[in-house]
Design an enzyme around this catalytic site. Structure first.
Site, PDB file in Angstrom:
ATOM      1  N   GLU A  73       4.806   1.927   8.956  1.00 34.16           N
ATOM      2  CA  GLU A  73       5.693   0.822   9.329  1.00 34.16           C
ATOM      3  C   GLU A  73       6.685   0.601   8.197  1.00 34.16           C
ATOM      4  OE1 GLU A  73       3.530  -2.767  10.578  1.00 34.16           O
ATOM      5  OE2 GLU A  73       1.713  -1.533  10.547  1.00 34.16           O
ATOM      6  N   LYS A 127       1.671   1.091  -0.113  1.00 37.66           N
ATOM      7  CA  LYS A 127       3.096   0.782   0.007  1.00 37.66           C
ATOM      8  C   LYS A 127       3.882   1.886  -0.693  1.00 37.66           C
ATOM      9  CE  LYS A 127       2.557  -2.619  -3.726  1.00 37.66           C
ATOM     10  NZ  LYS A 127       2.735  -4.043  -4.109  1.00 37.66           N
ATOM     11  N   ARG A 183       1.893 -16.277   1.608  1.00 37.36           N
ATOM     12  CA  ARG A 183       0.876 -15.585   0.828  1.00 37.36           C
ATOM     13  C   ARG A 183       0.540 -16.361  -0.443  1.00 37.36           C
ATOM     14  NH1 ARG A 183       1.648  -9.832  -2.266  1.00 37.36           N
ATOM     15  NH2 ARG A 183      -0.116 -10.118  -3.659  1.00 37.36           N
ATOM     16  N   LYS A 242       8.388  -1.456   5.302  1.00 45.25           N
ATOM     17  CA  LYS A 242       7.955  -2.521   4.383  1.00 45.25           C
ATOM     18  C   LYS A 242       9.098  -3.524   4.266  1.00 45.25           C
ATOM     19  CE  LYS A 242       6.083  -3.647  -0.117  1.00 45.25           C
ATOM     20  NZ  LYS A 242       6.849  -4.901  -0.140  1.00 45.25           N
ATOM     21  N   GLU A 276       5.660 -10.934   8.454  1.00 50.22           N
ATOM     22  CA  GLU A 276       6.692 -11.207   7.466  1.00 50.22           C
ATOM     23  C   GLU A 276       7.717 -12.172   8.041  1.00 50.22           C
ATOM     24  OE1 GLU A 276       7.502  -9.758   3.446  1.00 50.22           O
ATOM     25  OE2 GLU A 276       5.958  -9.193   4.869  1.00 50.22           O
ATOM     26  N   ARG A 320       5.695 -12.964   3.071  1.00 54.05           N
ATOM     27  CA  ARG A 320       4.461 -12.639   3.787  1.00 54.05           C
ATOM     28  C   ARG A 320       3.830 -13.939   4.276  1.00 54.05           C
ATOM     29  NH1 ARG A 320       0.287  -8.676   2.847  1.00 54.05           N
ATOM     30  NH2 ARG A 320      -1.093  -8.742   4.660  1.00 54.05           N
TER      31      ARG A 320
END
Length: 540
Positions: free
Chosen positions: A226, A399, A248, A228, A276, A233
């Site tokens: 996917e 990531k 987050r 980033k 996100e 977040r």
């Protein structure tokens, strides 16, 4: 207070994770139960309001110690920390007391709204009853600023070891809203409060940076790729007819994003989405600098709603119909998530984060090169059979970010750091050239080795030109390559530009100040990023 002071000293003098965890376990084994929730609160960023300004603390400390202003300033510049400076310059205590940490914190909280004369009397009396290290901790309690290198994960590991409780349960329990004055240590660790509040989020699943070639991960069919996203977040929680949006950073940000409030009606109860928060306009993700216009605002005006409309790219399902789905594999969670998004009546606000299809790693690497066209930072690689674990687990999520932008700059200002770096100049300001002038463009304090820090420190002490409080102007001779994730216009900086996440990439000993980049170079980069075509974000 004395036991907490010992803990801080142990944490500050060690750079080994296992030693810090052992110190934390020992503390939670020995400390008074009433103190423990306050320590957990401090280490997880739950800071109370500052009851006394630093200006008043400085004024009272100078008066109490009897030293002149200039000597206090010199001491502060040398020590690098106001709380520590005050604790060191005060005369010896007149009468020592041994009080609980909770009592000190409660007394400080009671100072809110009181007259300065009352505050002064209390502070001076406290200083007179504490040893130097305890004074330092007391001063830190006022500022709420503990830089001791204890991450949430480290704290959770220590609490789990001390209480013989699963890490995930500890993490879930200490997140979110709770007051140390209203909960016992055992109830906090046991999670007695978790099910009484509909808003509780889950601990976020995090990824490690991919530092090897992706081919080493195995067969491409075992992985889901996917984009980033460069946003905030967040988790969207819908339970018992109430909607909550968590960042987050464990902040409840529901009111900041009214565009998502429709989910209170459209999401089924017992649903938690991970994803996100982004600024999305006409189906396209906008730059993070645009999203920043919406952050930390109590009142959002019409212009901000129009210029930076909010959307939510969702990529995981943590709870559905009240059932914890984190133990389901990713492929199963994804299928259920697709159905949930598809059933929403309001479209194009909550968007399923698109899967990047690829048959081989070379194909995916080429797709990654186009990340910036989407205002993406690169790719996320997730194992199709991975569970949604708490924190980071090496091997499941990676990531794979694109290489950062870089610019060659010269250091022109330096300031001493804090904690273990209080005796070294480690906070630097960098500039680029505009004609015959040097224009500051970024501050950075990470990226150098300990040996390099000592070299730069020696250079600053030898080549300081001017002094402005703790800041030194230095000869513009040391050239550093600064890496950063993005660039945006900014009225707050003389250059008219701001760099996102600047850090030192390397010391360019091979270059002179005449060879650094110019402000025009950065303006051209900004123009390039603004003109970059942003493709649609619908799933292919």
């Amino acid at each position: 207070m004395k036991r907490f002071s010992q803990l801080i000293q142990q944490l500050e003098t060690s750079n080994k994770t296992n030693d810090k965890i052992a110190a934390l376990v020992s503390y939670f084994n020995e400390a008074d139960d009433v103190d423990k929730p306050y320590v957990i609160a401090m280490f997880t960023g739950k800071r109370p309001k500052r009851p006394v300004s630093t200006a008043l603390l400085k004024e009272w400390a100078i008066e109490k110690s009897g030293i002149p202003d200039w000597l206090f300033s010199e001491s502060y510049h040398n020590v690098g920390d106001l709380s520590e400076t005050i604790s060191l310059i005060l005369p010896p205590p007149k009468h020592l007391v041994n009080r609980k940490l909770q009592e000190w914190i409660s007394d400080l909280a009671s100072l809110q709204g009181k007259e300065d004369v009352f505050k002064k009397t209390f502070i001076l009396s406290a200083w007179d009853s504490l040893e130097t290290q305890e004074r330092f901790i007391f001063n830190k309690l006022i500022s709420g600023n503990f830089r001791i290198g204890v991450s949430s994960k480290m704290l959770v590991n220590a609490l789990a070891k001390q209480s013989d409780t699963e890490n995930s349960k500890i993490m879930h329990s200490i997140m979110g809203k709770w007051e140390p004055s209203q909960i016992t240590y055992q109830d906090l660790i046991g999670g007695a409060h978790v099910n009484t509040d509909n808003s509780w989020p889950y601990p976020f699943c995090l990824a490690y940076a991919l530092e090897v070639e992706p081919e080493s991960l195995g067969a491409p069919k075992e992985w889901q790729a996917e984009w980033k996203w460069d946003g905030i977040r967040g988790q969207i929680v819908k339970r018992n007819g109430e909607l909550f949006i968590w960042s987050r950073g464990e902040e409840l940000v529901t009111e900041q994003f009214p565009e998502l409030h429709f989910l209170k009606k459209e999401l089924e109860d017992g649903t938690v989405l991970d994803g996100e928060i982004l600024s999305i306009k006409e189906g396209k993700v906008q730059a993070f600098s645009i999203l920043q216009q919406r952050l930390n605002r109590k009142i959002i005006n019409k212009a901000q709603l129009n210029e930076a409309p909010i959307g939510f790219f969702t990529y995981d399902l943590l709870e559905y119909k009240g059932e914890d789905k984190r133990s389901d594999v990713l492929s199963v969670r994804r299928k259920q998530l697709e159905k949930i998004v598809d059933n929403l009546q309001t479209k194009n606000v909550v968007i399923l984060s698109p899967i990047v299809k690829f048959d081989n790693w070379l194909q995916l690497a080429k797709a990654r090169e186009d990340s910036r066209d989407l205002n993406s930072e690169g790719l996320m690689l997730k194992k199709a059979d991975s569970l949604y674990h708490s924190g980071r687990k090496r091997g499941d999520w990676w990531k794979w970010k694109i290489d950062p932008y870089t610019v060659d700059t010269v250091m022109i200002y330096a300031q001493k750091g804090s904690g273990r770096r209080a005796n070294f100049f480690t906070d630097y300001t960098f500039a680029v050239r505009e004609g015959d002038q040097l224009i500051t463009i970024a501050k950075a304090y990470s990226g150098l080795t300990d040996k390099e820090i000592k070299e730069v420190d020696a250079f600053v002490k030898k080549n300081a030109i001017e002094k402005f409080g703790p800041v030194r102007t230095v000869k513009p001779e040391l050239v550093f390559e600064i890496a950063f994730e993005g660039i945006a216009e900014s009225k707050r900086h003389k250059a008219g530009l701001a760099l996102r996440f600047p850090r030192i990439a390397r010391w360019r000993r091979d270059k002179t100040a005449d060879e650094i980049n110019t402000l025009d170079d950065l303006k051209q980069l900004l123009l390039l990023t603004l003109n970059t075509s942003i493709h649609g974000t619908q799933q292919e």
